[in-house]
Design a protein around this motif. Structure first.
Motif, PDB file in Angstrom:
ATOM      1  N   ASN A 487      28.318  70.391  20.556  1.00 34.20           N
ATOM      2  CA  ASN A 487      29.603  70.792  19.976  1.00 34.20           C
ATOM      3  C   ASN A 487      30.423  69.589  19.509  1.00 34.20           C
ATOM      4  OD1 ASN A 487      30.129  73.927  20.487  1.00 34.20           O
ATOM      5  ND2 ASN A 487      28.988  73.134  22.233  1.00 34.20           N
ATOM      6  N   GLY A 488      29.770  68.415  19.485  1.00 35.08           N
ATOM      7  CA  GLY A 488      30.430  67.226  18.975  1.00 35.08           C
ATOM      8  C   GLY A 488      31.540  66.689  19.850  1.00 35.08           C
ATOM      9  N   LYS A 489      31.547  67.058  21.121  1.00 35.77           N
ATOM     10  CA  LYS A 489      32.595  66.581  22.044  1.00 35.77           C
ATOM     11  C   LYS A 489      32.147  65.262  22.678  1.00 35.77           C
ATOM     12  CE  LYS A 489      34.378  71.220  23.115  1.00 35.77           C
ATOM     13  NZ  LYS A 489      34.703  72.195  24.184  1.00 35.77           N
ATOM     14  N   TRP A 490      32.121  64.206  21.863  1.00 37.59           N
ATOM     15  CA  TRP A 490      31.585  62.936  22.322  1.00 37.59           C
ATOM     16  C   TRP A 490      32.444  62.283  23.392  1.00 37.59           C
ATOM     17  CZ3 TRP A 490      26.796  62.779  21.293  1.00 37.59           C
ATOM     18  CH2 TRP A 490      26.290  63.342  20.116  1.00 37.59           C
ATOM     19  N   ASN A 491      33.741  62.566  23.364  1.00 38.26           N
ATOM     20  CA  ASN A 491      34.599  62.003  24.410  1.00 38.26           C
ATOM     21  C   ASN A 491      34.254  62.592  25.778  1.00 38.26           C
ATOM     22  OD1 ASN A 491      35.582  64.466  23.443  1.00 38.26           O
ATOM     23  ND2 ASN A 491      37.639  64.065  24.222  1.00 38.26           N
ATOM     24  N   HIS A 492      33.886  63.891  25.798  1.00 39.73           N
ATOM     25  CA  HIS A 492      33.462  64.519  27.045  1.00 39.73           C
ATOM     26  C   HIS A 492      32.120  63.946  27.515  1.00 39.73           C
ATOM     27  CE1 HIS A 492      36.494  67.359  25.684  1.00 39.73           C
ATOM     28  NE2 HIS A 492      36.503  67.912  26.900  1.00 39.73           N
ATOM     29  N   VAL A 493      31.214  63.687  26.547  1.00 44.43           N
ATOM     30  CA  VAL A 493      29.924  63.081  26.889  1.00 44.43           C
ATOM     31  C   VAL A 493      30.148  61.707  27.516  1.00 44.43           C
ATOM     32  CG1 VAL A 493      27.747  62.172  25.966  1.00 44.43           C
ATOM     33  CG2 VAL A 493      28.668  64.334  25.097  1.00 44.43           C
ATOM     34  N   ALA A 494      31.043  60.939  26.917  1.00 42.40           N
ATOM     35  CA  ALA A 494      31.342  59.604  27.438  1.00 42.40           C
ATOM     36  C   ALA A 494      31.945  59.670  28.832  1.00 42.40           C
ATOM     37  CB  ALA A 494      32.292  58.880  26.483  1.00 42.40           C
ATOM     38  N   GLU A 495      32.791  60.678  29.078  1.00 39.93           N
ATOM     39  CA  GLU A 495      33.406  60.840  30.388  1.00 39.93           C
ATOM     40  C   GLU A 495      32.347  61.150  31.451  1.00 39.93           C
ATOM     41  OE1 GLU A 495      36.181  61.218  33.480  1.00 39.93           O
ATOM     42  OE2 GLU A 495      36.245  60.214  31.535  1.00 39.93           O
ATOM     43  N   LEU A 496      31.381  61.990  31.099  1.00 38.21           N
ATOM     44  CA  LEU A 496      30.300  62.292  32.037  1.00 38.21           C
ATOM     45  C   LEU A 496      29.469  61.053  32.345  1.00 38.21           C
ATOM     46  CD1 LEU A 496      28.998  65.783  30.827  1.00 38.21           C
ATOM     47  CD2 LEU A 496      30.211  65.285  32.940  1.00 38.21           C
ATOM     48  N   ARG A 497      29.223  60.241  31.327  1.00 37.03           N
ATOM     49  CA  ARG A 497      28.471  59.007  31.543  1.00 37.03           C
ATOM     50  C   ARG A 497      29.239  58.063  32.470  1.00 37.03           C
ATOM     51  NH1 ARG A 497      24.053  57.990  28.623  1.00 37.03           N
ATOM     52  NH2 ARG A 497      23.527  59.398  26.913  1.00 37.03           N
ATOM     53  N   ARG A 498      30.571  58.015  32.291  1.00 38.53           N
ATOM     54  CA  ARG A 498      31.391  57.171  33.154  1.00 38.53           C
ATOM     55  C   ARG A 498      31.318  57.653  34.604  1.00 38.53           C
ATOM     56  NH1 ARG A 498      35.843  57.330  35.709  1.00 38.53           N
ATOM     57  NH2 ARG A 498      36.330  59.436  34.975  1.00 38.53           N
ATOM     58  N   MET A 499      31.370  58.993  34.790  1.00 37.98           N
ATOM     59  CA  MET A 499      31.278  59.559  36.136  1.00 37.98           C
ATOM     60  C   MET A 499      29.935  59.227  36.781  1.00 37.98           C
ATOM     61  SD  MET A 499      33.010  63.299  35.444  1.00 37.98           S
ATOM     62  CE  MET A 499      32.506  63.942  37.039  1.00 37.98           C
TER      63      MET A 499
END
Length: 643
Positions: A487-499
């Motif tokens: 869904n193109g929510k790259w900021n959410h993807v980045a947040e998961l990677r940070r977690m």
């Protein structure tokens, strides 16, 4: 990634190994020739088949007066207590009728209880015998009581029995010490087990095997292997314990390598070793090695028992060679529910759902009653083949017709069934109707359904709940990342990677394995370590050109990184299964089936590409991923998109 060579030693080097002829021992209720000459009536025990017959024999021993002889009474009681067709309750009544039971008779009762579904009863009976003063225990009593403590997992009871061992002066008995070691290890007290072992003055093979097994039970394979390697002599049980330890801890490569070493030392494997070796082949997708083991069985005249046959069925099914699994299944004489369930499950994971249901009907016709495992396999068959109505019918009939109460596994199958079909409301209703709290596997099935059908709103809710339940499970983060990325929510993807980074969680790298001529070759995405890397990538470039001519367009939604479109396309083309396919194409003759095992679920892009590759190169490509098999032929897949 370097080659993983697991070549088994060739059959000709093992020709000196001959099957053993096992000596059969009479059951304890069969009278000795001396006793039979004194009491001819006891010859009836040789043909005794059930409790009705035993009651008649018992009645005759009473009317003739010979039941008062403890030798006679012990034989009647032994059948009732220890025979598969006996009755422990009847044996206890017999015991209470014996005026002066001896320790042999008491031990028979303790043995019956220890090996029953209620081993605690052996300890209760032991306490009763001690308190009543009927008989005094002997050195043969204690191992039976310690076995019961091991089964129950009660270290406090075990310590109490240990104090009796010291009190009666049996601590120096090797057989007693062995069971003490086993008891402490079974209860997780490996240090206490080792302390007892170290005090054994005359250590025998059984002592060492039990100590190795103790380390295995406690999950300490390092110490188990060190002790195994240090053994002055190793018998088949030693090898069996160590191989079983590796397999039970999912170290299949190590288990198979040790099996190879065992054969090279001319040690004849027992049934347990063979079953574990086949299990290793099944989990690794090592078809050639599995075939070799079957050849070894045939060459050395090993009987295809139900247990060995079921292991062969499982191995061939999990290697995608389902036709051979069916042949083995038909070869087995008396099939139990495990064999039927294994074959139904094999058909299910290979996309032959209707055949699996037909086999279930055949099982019923043979009078074999399904159990919990059978229904898991049946529901999986329905799920993997999109048989919604059939799956609902079987789920409803479990308790109504078969008396099998659905557990969390069955509910998970139903969530998966509805979820794969896009019936997300029905999947949620199943979860709401559960009598138990839904576990992470059930929420995971629903999350996967959300990913498949693009329901990002529900997927996000379920994904967050899963992260609360399993904050250290990398797969949950990846699945939720898939939904966000699509869904193109790259900021959410980045947040998961940070977690993930904060929690020290690493994504499991995708690996693909291909077994050629008994050697397992392993690939990871972008792999350049293979000796034939140049030829592999040349073939990969040709595959990509042919794919584009067939209208293939990379599914860039599968890339979980925010990168340029061209970079995404390159990343997709270098997935591990595509590298394995390229290697298979250059390493096998035209028309040969290519078999690949992947440790994760096949992505949508690779699934679509492999369908086209099977048509372009006129090859059958069998891919086993984390969930099922995909048989690609002539541009289509056996899963019919239910994956």
């Amino acid at each position: 990634m370097s080659l993983t060579s697991l070549m088994l030693c060739p059959p000709q080097t093992l020709s000196q190994i001959k099957p053993k002829t096992l000596k059969t021992q009479n059951p304890p209720w069969i009278p000795t020739p001396q006793l039979l000459s004194q009491y001819p009536l006891l010859h009836l025990l040789n043909s005794c088949k059930n409790m009705t017959h035993l009651a008649q024999i018992h009645a005759q021993t009473i009317t003739t007066g010979i039941f008062s002889d403890n030798f006679v009474a012990s034989r009647i009681l032994s059948f009732s207590a220890l025979s598969p067709n006996g009755s422990i309750a009847y044996a206890r009544l017999l015991f209470d009728q014996i005026p002066k039971p001896d320790v042999f008779i008491a031990n028979t009762m303790i043995r019956a209880y220890a090996f029953s579904s209620r081993p605690i009863d052996s300890i209760l009976f032991y306490v009763y015998v001690l308190e009543s003063g009927i008989v005094n225990p002997d050195v043969y009593t204690v191992p039976l009581i310690l076995k019961a403590c091991s089964e129950i997992g009660s270290i406090s009871l075990g310590k109490g029995v240990h104090s009796h061992v010291v009190k009666y002066g049996w601590a120096s008995e090797v057989s007693v010490s062995n069971f003490l070691v086993k008891m402490y290890a079974s209860c997780g007290a490996i240090e206490s087990a080792r302390a007892v072992f170290d005090r054994v003055t005359e250590c025998d093979d059984a002592s060492r095997n039990i100590m190795v097994d103790g380390y295995v039970v406690c999950g300490d394979l390092k110490y188990a292997r060190e002790m195994f390697d240090a053994m002055p002599a190793r018998n088949v049980v030693s090898w069996s314990v160590m191989i079983n330890g590796y397999v039970q801890n999912s170290l299949f490569k190590e288990g198979l390598e040790l099996f190879q070493e065992m054969l090279s030392e001319s040690v004849e494997p027992n049934e347990s070793v063979l079953v574990n070796a086949l299990s290793s082949c099944a989990h690794m997708g090592a078809l050639e090695q599995g075939k070799w083991i079957e050849g070894y069985l045939r060459k050395h005249g090993v009987d295809i028992t139900v247990r060995v046959g079921t292991a062969l069925i499982d191995m061939y099914s999990k290697c995608g060679y389902v036709e051979r699994a069916i042949e083995i299944f038909r070869e087995i004489g008396e099939k139990n529910v495990l064999a039927w369930s294994a074959m139904i499950g094999g058909l299910a994971i290979n996309g032959r759902g209707k055949d699996a249901l037909d086999l279930f009907s055949e099982m019923e016709a043979h009078g074999v009653r399904p159990n919990e495992v059978t229904f898991i396999e049946v529901l999986n068959a329905c799920s993997h083949s999109g048989l919604i109505l059939e799956g609902s019918k079987f789920f409803d009939s479990m308790s109504k017709e078969y008396g099998v109460k659905p557990n969390a596994h069955h509910y998970c199958c139903m969530v998966d069934l509805y979820g794969r079909a896009g019936m997300l409301d029905e999947a949620q209703n199943i979860i709401k109707s559960m009598p138990m709290k839904p576990n992470s596997a059930i929420w995971g099935a629903l999350l996967n359904a959300c990913r498949i059908h693009g329901n990002s709103e529900l997927g996000e809710k379920v994904g967050k709940r899963l992260l609360e339940l399993e904050p250290n499970h990398s797969g949950r983060y990846v699945l939720l990342s898939n939904i966000y990325a699509a869904n193109g929510k790259w900021n959410h993807v980045a947040e998961l990677r940070r977690m993930m980074k904060e929690h020290g969680i690493n994504k499991i790298p995708g690996c693909s394995f291909i077994d050629l001529k008994g050697t397992v070759h392993e690939f990871v995405a972008g792999d350049n370590s293979q000796p034939q890397s140049e030829a592999i990538y040349t073939q990969l470039s040709e595959m990509n050109r042919e794919l584009k001519l067939m209208g293939y367009k990379p599914n860039k939604d599968q890339v979980l990184l925010d990168m340029e479109e061209e970079e995404k396309e390159t990343a997709l083309s270098h997935h591990s299964e595509k590298l394995a396919i390229a290697f298979g194409l250059i390493s096998t003759d035209p028309g040969t089936t290519i078999r690949i095992t992947k440790n994760l679920r096949v992505c949508a892009d690779c699934h679509f590409a492999t369908k086209l590759i099977s048509k372009i190169y006129n090859r059958e490509i069998v891919v086993r991923d984390r969930c099922r098999f995909h048989h690609f032929r002539d541009g289509s897949c056996s899963c019919n998109e239910f994956w």
